[in-house]
Design an enzyme around this catalytic site. Structure first.
Site, PDB file in Angstrom:
ATOM      1  NE  ARG A   1      -2.599  -4.307   6.750  1.00 24.98           N
ATOM      2  CZ  ARG A   1      -1.866  -4.930   5.971  1.00 24.98           C
ATOM      3  NH1 ARG A   1      -2.261  -5.302   4.988  1.00 24.98           N
ATOM      4  NH2 ARG A   1      -0.494  -4.583   6.057  1.00 24.98           N
TER       5      ARG A   1
ATOM      6  NE  ARG B   1     -27.576  14.111  12.458  1.00 29.34           N
ATOM      7  CZ  ARG B   1     -27.745  14.744  11.499  1.00 29.34           C
ATOM      8  NH1 ARG B   1     -26.781  15.099  10.886  1.00 29.34           N
ATOM      9  NH2 ARG B   1     -28.885  14.895  10.896  1.00 29.34           N
TER      10      ARG B   1
ATOM     11  N   GLY C   1     -10.888  14.049  21.001  1.00 27.26           N
ATOM     12  CA  GLY C   1     -11.817  14.093  22.238  1.00 27.26           C
ATOM     13  C   GLY C   1     -12.775  13.072  22.001  1.00 27.26           C
TER      14      GLY C   1
ATOM     15  N   GLY D   1       0.857  -1.123  -0.028  1.00 23.76           N
ATOM     16  CA  GLY D   1      -0.002   0.061  -0.055  1.00 23.76           C
ATOM     17  C   GLY D   1       0.655   1.245   0.023  1.00 23.76           C
TER      18      GLY D   1
ATOM     19  CG  ASP E   1       3.277  -6.839   7.524  1.00 25.13           C
ATOM     20  OD1 ASP E   1       2.424  -6.255   6.669  1.00 25.13           O
ATOM     21  OD2 ASP E   1       2.558  -7.301   8.588  1.00 25.13           O
TER      22      ASP E   1
ATOM     23  CG  ASP F   1      -1.998   0.136   8.143  1.00 25.68           C
ATOM     24  OD1 ASP F   1      -2.801   1.073   8.302  1.00 25.68           O
ATOM     25  OD2 ASP F   1      -2.026  -0.757   7.769  1.00 25.68           O
TER      26      ASP F   1
ATOM     27  NE  ARG G   1      -2.319  -4.501  -1.837  1.00 29.23           N
ATOM     28  CZ  ARG G   1      -1.897  -3.858  -0.955  1.00 29.23           C
ATOM     29  NH1 ARG G   1      -0.849  -4.397  -0.429  1.00 29.23           N
ATOM     30  NH2 ARG G   1      -2.540  -2.768  -0.301  1.00 29.23           N
TER      31      ARG G   1
ATOM     32  CB  SER H   1     -22.943  15.723  20.042  1.00 25.71           C
ATOM     33  OG  SER H   1     -22.101  16.677  20.427  1.00 25.71           O
TER      34      SER H   1
ATOM     35  NE  ARG I   1     -27.360  11.262   9.593  1.00 29.17           N
ATOM     36  CZ  ARG I   1     -28.738  10.950  10.296  1.00 29.17           C
ATOM     37  NH1 ARG I   1     -28.825  10.322  11.170  1.00 29.17           N
ATOM     38  NH2 ARG I   1     -29.511  12.041   9.956  1.00 29.17           N
TER      39      ARG I   1
ATOM     40  NE  ARG J   1     -14.949  17.369  19.025  1.00 35.02           N
ATOM     41  CZ  ARG J   1     -15.399  16.912  20.106  1.00 35.02           C
ATOM     42  NH1 ARG J   1     -16.290  17.294  20.866  1.00 35.02           N
ATOM     43  NH2 ARG J   1     -14.787  15.791  20.669  1.00 35.02           N
TER      44      ARG J   1
HETATM   45  P1  ATP Z   1       0.832  -2.723   3.268  1.00 38.50           P
HETATM   46  O1  ATP Z   1       0.756  -3.102   4.852  1.00 38.50           O
HETATM   47  O2  ATP Z   1       0.711  -1.020   3.467  1.00 38.50           O
HETATM   48  O3  ATP Z   1      -0.480  -3.241   2.723  1.00 38.50           O
HETATM   49  P2  ATP Z   1       2.428  -4.506   2.546  1.00 38.50           P
HETATM   50  O4  ATP Z   1       4.023  -4.429   2.178  1.00 38.50           O
HETATM   51  O5  ATP Z   1       2.345  -5.391   3.773  1.00 38.50           O
HETATM   52  O6  ATP Z   1       2.002  -3.204   2.470  1.00 38.50           O
HETATM   53  P3  ATP Z   1       1.244  -6.692   0.571  1.00 38.50           P
HETATM   54  O7  ATP Z   1       0.384  -6.582  -0.284  1.00 38.50           O
HETATM   55  O8  ATP Z   1       1.068  -7.447   1.910  1.00 38.50           O
HETATM   56  O9  ATP Z   1       1.864  -5.066   1.207  1.00 38.50           O
HETATM   57  O10 ATP Z   1       2.772  -7.007   0.149  1.00 38.50           O
HETATM   58  C1  ATP Z   1       3.266  -6.471  -0.834  1.00 38.50           C
HETATM   59  C2  ATP Z   1       4.091  -7.524  -1.883  1.00 38.50           C
HETATM   60  O11 ATP Z   1       4.960  -8.265  -1.360  1.00 38.50           O
HETATM   61  C3  ATP Z   1       2.868  -8.689  -2.503  1.00 38.50           C
HETATM   62  O12 ATP Z   1       2.377  -8.027  -3.446  1.00 38.50           O
HETATM   63  C4  ATP Z   1       3.808  -9.547  -2.785  1.00 38.50           C
HETATM   64  O13 ATP Z   1       4.364  -9.332  -4.141  1.00 38.50           O
HETATM   65  C5  ATP Z   1       5.052  -9.518  -1.900  1.00 38.50           C
HETATM   66  N1  ATP Z   1       4.918 -10.842  -1.120  1.00 38.50           N
HETATM   67  C6  ATP Z   1       4.191 -10.638   0.260  1.00 38.50           C
HETATM   68  N2  ATP Z   1       4.105 -11.918   0.925  1.00 38.50           N
HETATM   69  C7  ATP Z   1       4.855 -12.457   0.089  1.00 38.50           C
HETATM   70  C8  ATP Z   1       5.440 -13.819   0.415  1.00 38.50           C
HETATM   71  N3  ATP Z   1       5.008 -14.649   1.375  1.00 38.50           N
HETATM   72  N4  ATP Z   1       6.499 -14.323  -0.783  1.00 38.50           N
HETATM   73  C9  ATP Z   1       6.891 -13.574  -1.374  1.00 38.50           C
HETATM   74  N5  ATP Z   1       6.409 -12.347  -1.721  1.00 38.50           N
HETATM   75  C10 ATP Z   1       5.424 -11.850  -0.953  1.00 38.50           C
END
Ligand code: ATP
Length: 328
Positions: free
Chosen positions: A177, A168, A191, A16, A108, A133, A77, A221, A252, A160
């Site tokens: 996440r 409300r 707050g 991301g 990660d 995150d 991805r 509210s 809401r 707010r």
């Molecule tokens: P965010 O936390 O912002 O979503 P992220 O780095 O965790 O970012 P992911 O979509 O989980 O985002 O991973 C990015 C890319 O890393 C994946 O599209 C994939 O290409 C690679 N990747 C993730 N997991 C693996 C894995 N187990 N083996 C090989 N490549 C991986």
């Protein structure tokens, strides 16, 4: 060959996007040049590596980006990279482009990919935590988190105004996440009457108690901040249950969604990204690999990438206490 047999560093953004990724990229490129190395940008994360979407980056290729959200390298991805064949193609393209070491700016998932890649093939990797995150172990803050917090509090401040004008109750869902860092910190800063996060096993009765406490002292509210990974069923269910319990409440729901990911990076994120970009290059030159650069107590630290993936930052109990004390 330069120090540690590194001549050319490849850099990518993956997973991301997060505000400040561009500032980190700029720092990696300029720190490479400062250290007499070549730097190559890889577009679209691991997918770009597989497709040989790679180009040389000089100091001017990162002009005017420190202030821009998103990532000029784009991110993706890549399913193919999760396969052995995909990673083999990626490695062949690394070699073809003379890249000796890889800097991965991402979360990660991206670090898991980097770890597997470097265990399978002869390539040094270093990670830079880029995600709003703040859910990565080995750093007090991830790049993009501070900007996202500021975006969230600006949005909730506006909500707010409406909440107060109409008496409300607003349920506001924020990103994060499985982590409640954005919710807890933005909730305190805005707050909020209550803050629901996955790390704390919230009970709906406790939320009702908190709302009633506010009502009894004349509160008309309320804002309830809810982390997206919260386990009571999400904002819509919470609103539904609250309406059943308190039919007279005007309720809401707002899901802030992707506005939290974009925007110009804050000062804190630009400085963090600049420091971590330089640290990543220096770490590689010191022979480090399979580590992530982070900051702890305002000092640069390197954490084995495996730990960064597996461990989790704990929610600060003091912050929970702060939110409870102030929600009167
Ligand atoms: P965010 O936390 O912002 O979503 P992220 O780095 O965790 O970012 P992911 O979509 O989980 O985002 O991973 C990015 C890319 O890393 C994946 O599209 C994939 O290409 C690679 N990747 C993730 N997991 C693996 C894995 N187990 N083996 C090989 N490549 C991986």
């Amino acid at each position: 060959m330069g120090k540690q047999n590194i001549n050319t560093i490849g850099v990518m953004t993956s997973g991301g996007d997060a505000p400040g990724m561009n500032a980190a990229l700029r720092a990696v490129v300029r720190a490479s040049i400062y250290n007499g190395l070549n730097c190559k940008g890889i577009r679209l994360g691991y997918q770009g590596l597989i497709e040989d979407n790679i180009f040389s980056m000089g100091p001017r290729s990162v002009s005017n980006i420190i202030n821009r959200g998103g990532t000029i390298l784009k991110t993706a991805r890549s399913k193919e990279f999760t396969t052995k064949e995909g990673r083999k193609k990626a490695y062949e393209n690394l070699k073809k482009n003379g890249i000796d070491a890889l800097v991965v700016i991402g979360g990660d998932g991206s670090f898991t990919g980097a770890k597997i890649f470097s265990e399978e093939h002869d390539v040094k990797v270093i990670g830079i935590p880029g995600t709003i995150d703040n859910d990565i172990f080995g750093t007090d803050f991830t790049i993009g988190y501070d900007t996202a917090l500021n975006t969230v509090i600006n949005a909730i401040d506006k909500i707010r105004d409406t909440a107060q004008s109409h008496n409300r109750v607003f349920f506001v869902e924020v990103m994060g996440r499985d982590a409640g860092f954005i919710a807890l910190n933005s909730g305190i800063a805005c707050g909020a009457q209550d803050i629901l996060i996955p790390e704390r096993k919230d009970k709906i009765e406790e939320m009702f108690d908190s709302m009633e406490r506010g009502r009894k002292t004349g509160k008309l509210s309320s804002i309830i901040v809810v982390a997206e990974g919260e386990e009571l069923g999400g904002v819509y269910d919470l609103a539904k249950f609250t309406k059943i319990k308190y039919p007279d409440y005007d309720i809401r729901v707002t899901v802030l969604g992707h506005i939290q990911r974009g925007g110009d990076p804050s000062c804190a994120d630009r400085v963090l990204a600049s420091r971590l970009g330089i640290a990543a290059v220096e770490g590689l030159l010191q022979g480090k690999t399979r580590v992530m650069a982070g900051v702890r107590s305002n000092k640069i630290v390197f954490t084995p990438i495996e730990e960064a993936i597996q461990k989790h930052n704990e929610i600060d109990q003091e912050l929970i206490k702060v939110s409870d004390i102030l929600a009167r």
